[in-house]
Design a protein around this motif. Structure first.
Motif, PDB file in Angstrom:
ATOM      1  N   PHE A   4     -30.342 -46.527 -68.579  1.00 31.77           N
ATOM      2  CA  PHE A   4     -32.268 -45.552 -68.196  1.00 31.77           C
ATOM      3  C   PHE A   4     -33.119 -46.643 -69.487  1.00 31.77           C
ATOM      4  N   MET A   5     -34.225 -46.599 -69.465  1.00 33.47           N
ATOM      5  CA  MET A   5     -35.350 -46.830 -70.701  1.00 33.47           C
ATOM      6  C   MET A   5     -35.860 -45.554 -70.597  1.00 33.47           C
ATOM      7  N   SER A   6     -36.321 -45.444 -71.894  1.00 35.27           N
ATOM      8  CA  SER A   6     -37.561 -43.719 -71.882  1.00 35.27           C
ATOM      9  C   SER A   6     -38.778 -44.834 -71.428  1.00 35.27           C
ATOM     10  N   PHE A   7     -39.433 -43.524 -70.977  1.00 35.99           N
ATOM     11  CA  PHE A   7     -41.371 -44.601 -70.118  1.00 35.99           C
ATOM     12  C   PHE A   7     -42.151 -43.038 -70.987  1.00 35.99           C
ATOM     13  N   GLY A   8     -42.538 -43.112 -71.865  1.00 34.98           N
ATOM     14  CA  GLY A   8     -43.174 -42.301 -72.273  1.00 34.98           C
ATOM     15  C   GLY A   8     -44.827 -41.961 -71.605  1.00 34.98           C
ATOM     16  N   GLY A   9     -45.214 -42.780 -71.323  1.00 38.06           N
ATOM     17  CA  GLY A   9     -46.486 -42.911 -70.456  1.00 38.06           C
ATOM     18  C   GLY A   9     -47.721 -43.523 -71.087  1.00 38.06           C
ATOM     19  N   GLY A  10     -47.619 -43.374 -72.599  1.00 38.75           N
ATOM     20  CA  GLY A  10     -48.486 -44.669 -73.719  1.00 38.75           C
ATOM     21  C   GLY A  10     -48.348 -46.281 -72.835  1.00 38.75           C
ATOM     22  N   VAL A  11     -48.813 -46.713 -73.925  1.00 43.97           N
ATOM     23  CA  VAL A  11     -49.368 -47.835 -73.943  1.00 43.97           C
ATOM     24  C   VAL A  11     -48.272 -48.777 -74.226  1.00 43.97           C
ATOM     25  N   SER A  13     -44.972 -47.814 -73.596  1.00 44.18           N
ATOM     26  CA  SER A  13     -43.544 -47.523 -72.819  1.00 44.18           C
ATOM     27  C   SER A  13     -44.272 -48.351 -71.625  1.00 44.18           C
ATOM     28  N   THR A  14     -45.406 -48.663 -71.152  1.00 42.86           N
ATOM     29  CA  THR A  14     -46.673 -48.642 -70.183  1.00 42.86           C
ATOM     30  C   THR A  14     -46.051 -50.644 -69.720  1.00 42.86           C
ATOM     31  N   VAL A  15     -46.031 -51.197 -71.116  1.00 43.37           N
ATOM     32  CA  VAL A  15     -45.936 -52.468 -71.285  1.00 43.37           C
ATOM     33  C   VAL A  15     -44.652 -52.635 -71.111  1.00 43.37           C
ATOM     34  N   LEU A  16     -43.379 -52.802 -71.530  1.00 46.59           N
ATOM     35  CA  LEU A  16     -42.310 -52.393 -71.940  1.00 46.59           C
ATOM     36  C   LEU A  16     -41.809 -52.556 -69.989  1.00 46.59           C
ATOM     37  N   VAL A  17     -42.714 -51.304 -69.765  1.00 48.74           N
ATOM     38  CA  VAL A  17     -42.457 -51.175 -67.620  1.00 48.74           C
ATOM     39  C   VAL A  17     -42.787 -52.797 -67.612  1.00 48.74           C
ATOM     40  N   LEU A  18     -43.501 -53.071 -67.751  1.00 46.61           N
ATOM     41  CA  LEU A  18     -44.254 -54.726 -66.741  1.00 46.61           C
ATOM     42  C   LEU A  18     -43.689 -55.749 -67.110  1.00 46.61           C
ATOM     43  N   LEU A  19     -43.663 -55.275 -67.904  1.00 45.14           N
ATOM     44  CA  LEU A  19     -42.227 -56.441 -68.799  1.00 45.14           C
ATOM     45  C   LEU A  19     -40.487 -56.986 -68.286  1.00 45.14           C
ATOM     46  N   VAL A  20     -40.593 -55.501 -67.806  1.00 44.30           N
ATOM     47  CA  VAL A  20     -38.712 -55.332 -66.830  1.00 44.30           C
ATOM     48  C   VAL A  20     -39.437 -55.905 -66.137  1.00 44.30           C
ATOM     49  N   MET A  21     -40.105 -54.783 -65.151  1.00 45.88           N
ATOM     50  CA  MET A  21     -40.441 -55.845 -63.873  1.00 45.88           C
ATOM     51  C   MET A  21     -40.354 -56.741 -63.405  1.00 45.88           C
ATOM     52  N   GLU A  22     -41.015 -57.867 -64.717  1.00 44.90           N
ATOM     53  CA  GLU A  22     -40.779 -58.997 -64.400  1.00 44.90           C
ATOM     54  C   GLU A  22     -40.248 -60.611 -64.914  1.00 44.90           C
ATOM     55  N   GLU A  23     -39.135 -58.914 -65.675  1.00 43.29           N
ATOM     56  CA  GLU A  23     -38.064 -59.515 -66.037  1.00 43.29           C
ATOM     57  C   GLU A  23     -38.730 -60.872 -67.390  1.00 43.29           C
ATOM     58  N   HIS A  24     -40.042 -60.658 -68.617  1.00 41.75           N
ATOM     59  CA  HIS A  24     -40.081 -61.190 -68.796  1.00 41.75           C
ATOM     60  C   HIS A  24     -39.257 -61.903 -70.135  1.00 41.75           C
ATOM     61  N   GLU A  37     -31.594 -49.305 -64.533  1.00 40.72           N
ATOM     62  CA  GLU A  37     -31.579 -48.824 -63.664  1.00 40.72           C
ATOM     63  C   GLU A  37     -32.647 -47.633 -63.139  1.00 40.72           C
ATOM     64  N   ALA A  38     -33.010 -46.714 -64.134  1.00 41.40           N
ATOM     65  CA  ALA A  38     -34.203 -46.138 -64.316  1.00 41.40           C
ATOM     66  C   ALA A  38     -34.725 -45.347 -65.552  1.00 41.40           C
ATOM     67  N   PHE A  39     -36.321 -45.733 -65.416  1.00 36.48           N
ATOM     68  CA  PHE A  39     -37.076 -44.894 -66.209  1.00 36.48           C
ATOM     69  C   PHE A  39     -37.059 -43.694 -66.167  1.00 36.48           C
ATOM     70  N   LEU A  40     -36.884 -42.677 -67.235  1.00 35.73           N
ATOM     71  CA  LEU A  40     -36.725 -41.482 -67.884  1.00 35.73           C
ATOM     72  C   LEU A  40     -37.854 -40.802 -69.148  1.00 35.73           C
ATOM     73  N   GLU A  64     -41.517 -48.592 -56.702  1.00 36.45           N
ATOM     74  CA  GLU A  64     -41.445 -49.403 -55.348  1.00 36.45           C
ATOM     75  C   GLU A  64     -41.080 -51.241 -55.894  1.00 36.45           C
ATOM     76  N   ALA A  65     -41.309 -51.132 -57.287  1.00 35.44           N
ATOM     77  CA  ALA A  65     -40.213 -52.040 -57.814  1.00 35.44           C
ATOM     78  C   ALA A  65     -38.766 -51.961 -58.129  1.00 35.44           C
ATOM     79  N   GLY A  66     -38.081 -51.286 -57.688  1.00 36.01           N
ATOM     80  CA  GLY A  66     -36.635 -50.761 -57.430  1.00 36.01           C
ATOM     81  C   GLY A  66     -35.957 -50.379 -57.792  1.00 36.01           C
ATOM     82  N   PHE A  67     -36.794 -49.350 -59.128  1.00 37.26           N
ATOM     83  CA  PHE A  67     -36.065 -48.426 -59.940  1.00 37.26           C
ATOM     84  C   PHE A  67     -36.276 -47.116 -59.938  1.00 37.26           C
ATOM     85  N   ASP A  68     -35.303 -46.499 -59.775  1.00 36.32           N
ATOM     86  CA  ASP A  68     -35.149 -44.968 -60.578  1.00 36.32           C
ATOM     87  C   ASP A  68     -36.225 -44.839 -61.377  1.00 36.32           C
TER      88      ASP A  68
END
Length: 90
Positions: A4-11, A13-24, A37-40, A64-68
């Motif tokens: 899991f990766m924590s998603f707090g809804g802030g700036v 966390s959002t940047v980390l999600v976007l970096l994960v989705m593009e596999e930076h 595999e999932a965001f919490l 939509e990006a395939g993560f839970d």
């Protein structure tokens, strides 16, 4: 066991999600090449409405990006804290 990766809804966390989705590449190196595999989202029940709107939008993008995406909550944190503090005053 799921990663899991924590998603707090802030700036941040959002940047980390976007970096994960593009596999930076920098993030992939920092994470040892693996992805969550999932965001919490740990919902305190006390966030401003704008945060919940943003979390809903990001939840859809994450799925939509395939993560839970999972939300956990034990109700309103502020109520819990006030109730516990009130018990201590008796």
């Amino acid at each position: 066991m799921r990663d899991f990766m924590s998603f707090g809804g802030g700036v941040q966390s959002t940047v980390l999600v976007l970096l994960v989705m593009e596999e930076h590449p920098d993030l992939m190196r920092a994470m040892g090449g693996g992805l969550p595999e999932a965001f919490l989202f740990a919902d305190t029940g006390d966030e401003p409405g704008e945060v919940y709107t943003h979390v809903a939008v990001m939840r859809e993008r994450i799925i939509e990006a395939g993560f839970d995406f999972e939300t956990v909550s034990a109700g309103h944190l502020s109520k819990h804290v006030i109730d516990r503090a009130s018990e201590g005053l008796k």
